[in-house]
Motif scaffolding. Structure first.
Motif, PDB file in Angstrom:
ATOM      1  N   THR A   1       0.834  -1.199   0.000  1.00 43.03           N
ATOM      2  CA  THR A   1       0.000   0.000   0.000  1.00 43.03           C
ATOM      3  C   THR A   1       0.868   1.248   0.000  1.00 43.03           C
ATOM      4  OG1 THR A   1      -0.099   0.160   2.426  1.00 43.03           O
ATOM      5  CG2 THR A   1      -1.761  -1.239   1.325  1.00 43.03           C
ATOM      6  N   GLY A   2       0.263   2.373  -0.312  1.00 39.06           N
ATOM      7  CA  GLY A   2       0.995   3.633  -0.300  1.00 39.06           C
ATOM      8  C   GLY A   2       1.579   3.941   1.062  1.00 39.06           C
ATOM      9  N   LEU A   3       0.807   3.687   2.119  1.00 44.51           N
ATOM     10  CA  LEU A   3       1.294   3.938   3.476  1.00 44.51           C
ATOM     11  C   LEU A   3       2.512   3.081   3.775  1.00 44.51           C
ATOM     12  CD1 LEU A   3       1.033   5.135   6.322  1.00 44.51           C
ATOM     13  CD2 LEU A   3      -0.575   3.282   6.857  1.00 44.51           C
ATOM     14  N   ASN A   4       2.428   1.792   3.452  1.00 42.98           N
ATOM     15  CA  ASN A   4       3.553   0.906   3.753  1.00 42.98           C
ATOM     16  C   ASN A   4       4.762   1.208   2.877  1.00 42.98           C
ATOM     17  OD1 ASN A   4       2.462  -0.546   5.888  1.00 42.98           O
ATOM     18  ND2 ASN A   4       1.382  -1.953   4.522  1.00 42.98           N
ATOM     19  N   ALA A   5       4.535   1.654   1.649  1.00 47.96           N
ATOM     20  CA  ALA A   5       5.655   2.042   0.787  1.00 47.96           C
ATOM     21  C   ALA A   5       6.387   3.246   1.378  1.00 47.96           C
ATOM     22  CB  ALA A   5       5.162   2.354  -0.623  1.00 47.96           C
ATOM     23  N   ARG A   6       5.638   4.201   1.914  1.00 47.79           N
ATOM     24  CA  ARG A   6       6.272   5.365   2.551  1.00 47.79           C
ATOM     25  C   ARG A   6       7.079   4.936   3.773  1.00 47.79           C
ATOM     26  NH1 ARG A   6       2.312  10.448   3.193  1.00 47.79           N
ATOM     27  NH2 ARG A   6       4.318  11.316   3.866  1.00 47.79           N
ATOM     28  N   ARG A   7       6.488   4.007   4.551  1.00 43.95           N
ATOM     29  CA  ARG A   7       7.206   3.491   5.716  1.00 43.95           C
ATOM     30  C   ARG A   7       8.503   2.782   5.286  1.00 43.95           C
ATOM     31  NH1 ARG A   7       2.102   0.623   8.826  1.00 43.95           N
ATOM     32  NH2 ARG A   7       1.501   2.381  10.179  1.00 43.95           N
ATOM     33  N   LEU A   8       8.383   1.990   4.232  1.00 43.57           N
ATOM     34  CA  LEU A   8       9.542   1.246   3.742  1.00 43.57           C
ATOM     35  C   LEU A   8      10.630   2.193   3.270  1.00 43.57           C
ATOM     36  CD1 LEU A   8      10.823  -1.493   2.919  1.00 43.57           C
ATOM     37  CD2 LEU A   8       9.704  -1.192   0.693  1.00 43.57           C
ATOM     38  N   ASP A   9      10.259   3.176   2.468  1.00 45.47           N
ATOM     39  CA  ASP A   9      11.247   4.130   1.960  1.00 45.47           C
ATOM     40  C   ASP A   9      11.952   4.862   3.107  1.00 45.47           C
ATOM     41  OD1 ASP A   9      10.722   3.450  -0.645  1.00 45.47           O
ATOM     42  OD2 ASP A   9       9.403   5.160  -1.034  1.00 45.47           O
ATOM     43  N   HIS A  10      11.171   5.188   4.131  1.00 46.64           N
ATOM     44  CA  HIS A  10      11.754   5.876   5.294  1.00 46.64           C
ATOM     45  C   HIS A  10      12.819   5.005   5.950  1.00 46.64           C
ATOM     46  CE1 HIS A  10      12.073   8.330   8.890  1.00 46.64           C
ATOM     47  NE2 HIS A  10      11.807   7.254   9.638  1.00 46.64           N
ATOM     48  N   GLN A  11      12.537   3.705   6.074  1.00 45.95           N
ATOM     49  CA  GLN A  11      13.481   2.801   6.728  1.00 45.95           C
ATOM     50  C   GLN A  11      14.715   2.535   5.863  1.00 45.95           C
ATOM     51  OE1 GLN A  11      13.324   1.879   9.810  1.00 45.95           O
ATOM     52  NE2 GLN A  11      11.264   2.662  10.240  1.00 45.95           N
ATOM     53  N   LEU A  12      14.529   2.525   4.559  1.00 47.05           N
ATOM     54  CA  LEU A  12      15.646   2.208   3.667  1.00 47.05           C
ATOM     55  C   LEU A  12      16.546   3.401   3.373  1.00 47.05           C
ATOM     56  CD1 LEU A  12      13.969  -0.156   1.019  1.00 47.05           C
ATOM     57  CD2 LEU A  12      15.379  -0.789   3.003  1.00 47.05           C
ATOM     58  N   THR A  13      16.052   4.608   3.662  1.00 46.55           N
ATOM     59  CA  THR A  13      16.809   5.818   3.326  1.00 46.55           C
ATOM     60  C   THR A  13      18.222   5.796   3.895  1.00 46.55           C
ATOM     61  OG1 THR A  13      14.807   7.171   3.189  1.00 46.55           O
ATOM     62  CG2 THR A  13      16.879   8.330   3.563  1.00 46.55           C
ATOM     63  N   SER A  14      18.356   5.407   5.148  1.00 48.72           N
ATOM     64  CA  SER A  14      19.674   5.393   5.789  1.00 48.72           C
ATOM     65  C   SER A  14      20.267   3.994   5.869  1.00 48.72           C
ATOM     66  CB  SER A  14      19.557   5.972   7.210  1.00 48.72           C
ATOM     67  OG  SER A  14      18.627   5.219   7.967  1.00 48.72           O
TER      68      SER A  14
END
Length: 383
Positions: free
Chosen positions: A122-135
């Protein structure tokens, strides 16, 4: 364990994925599409509507992170041996749990491909995932690695597609036994789905389309049923399904004697499909198919009544759609290759006269002429 394919077949699929990952220089692939998980491991569920991810490392190691409700599901239906559970709880962030898993797998600082274009993320989980993968590492869109590998079917997959097509034919037979003036759409719909279940088939990945009268011009499912009039039109789009492999068909059934407009639209549909059958060969593209459809429709003054696509690849899919990513639309460069199973549909909806006409079936691409997977003819059906 309930596997629909041999372990050797799953092993060969994993080798294909590893080869593509090597080409893309990926250290890991995060799989969120349920059909990708099913194709690669046999894992069969509807729990993908919540957060779950199959991690595939470049060396072929696979780890599934899912909810507790799917633990036994994964053990029973798949070859996955390493299954991790994220815990349902207030303010849960499964993307954080996934990052911790990636850390355990020694993937910090790696290049990670993500299946973004899927109903399983979902869009929400994709945003969460991107946040975690950023660093954590470098992420890239890898939505179509497995999707493209799935386009060409193995011998075992083709066998399932053929079984699905036989169930599609059975469903049409069941519908035509009931379709007549006064018949209720609910009875027709129940008979079609019942024929597929009775034949050992599955639920489809999206609802069957059924509509008569004005509703015959809709090419989506809607709630509500009616009885057929003495003079009517009934549009049906359905799919036989076997081991999740789909073989869609589409017809507009004329109740009573076909009028001139219905005959005209049917002739255009039939001519377009027969022309497309000649271009469904290796060397052409998905765009070639659409161009053939558009040319015939437009030459007959039907440009404003046709759609902007005329079919798509089909295979093992999960809700909410049995359509695969590759469609017959303008400019699609995807090559047509032996082993593909492709649904071709003609949909003409003339809102000015209130006339519907559809015609469609699933084909198998071979090394020679295209093969229809339906035993039914393309003749106009009137009852």
């Amino acid at each position: 364990m309930a596997l629909h394919f041999s372990r050797d077949e799953f092993a060969s699929r994993l080798e294909l994925v590893k080869a593509r990952m090597k080409e893309e220089k990926l250290d890991a692939l995060l799989i969120f599409a349920q059909e990708s998980m099913y194709w690669l491991t046999g894992y069969d569920t509807f729990g993908y509507c919540f957060f779950q991810c199959l991690v595939v490392k470049a060396d072929g190691q696979m780890v599934l992170m899912t909810r507790s409700a799917d633990l036994r599901q994964a053990r029973h239906t798949s070859i996955i041996e390493d299954i991790r559970i994220w815990v349902d709880r207030t303010n849960a962030d499964p993307a954080q749990d996934l990052k911790n898993l990636l850390m355990d797998l020694d993937l910090l600082g790696s290049k990670i491909g993500v299946e973004y274009d899927t109903h399983g993320l979902t869009g929400l989980n994709a945003r969460r995932l991107d946040h975690q993968l950023t660093s954590f590492g470098t992420s890239t869109d890898a939505s179509y690695i497995i999707s493209k590998l799935r386009l060409v079917k193995s011998a075992a997959e083709i066998e399932y597609a053929e079984k699905a097509a036989a169930l599609s034919d059975d469903a049409l037979d069941a519908a035509l036994r009931l379709a007549k003036p006064g018949a209720n759409e609910a009875d027709i719909l129940a008979a079609m789905q019942g024929a597929i279940f009775a034949g050992g088939g599955d639920y489809p990945s999206n609802e069957f389309i059924i509509g008569s009268g004005a509703d015959a011009l809709l090419c989506r499912y809607k709630a509500g049923r009616r009885n057929l009039d003495a003079v009517d039109q009934l549009t049906l789009e359905w799919a036989g399904v076997y081991a999740h492999y789909h073989a869609p068909m589409m017809r507009t059934v004329i109740v009573g004697t076909p009028n001139d407009r219905q005959k005209e639209l049917y002739a255009a549909s039939r001519d377009a499909i027969e022309a497309i059958e000649t271009v469904l060969i290796t060397g052409n593209t998905f765009g070639t198919v659409f161009d053939t459809h558009a040319r015939i429709m437009d030459e007959r003054g039907l440009a404003k009544h046709r759609l902007n696509a005329c079919g798509y690849s089909v295979g093992a899919r999960f809700s909410p759609s049995w359509m695969e990513h590759q469609m017959f639309h303008a400019g699609n460069p995807e090559p047509i290759l032996p082993g593909m199973t492709l649904f071709v549909h003609m949909i003409i909806m003339d809102s000015e006269t209130g006339t519907a006409m559809t015609l469609g079936q699933t084909y198998l691409i071979t090394d020679g002429p295209v093969k229809s997977l339906s035993r039914h003819s393309l003749d106009l059906i009137s009852v």
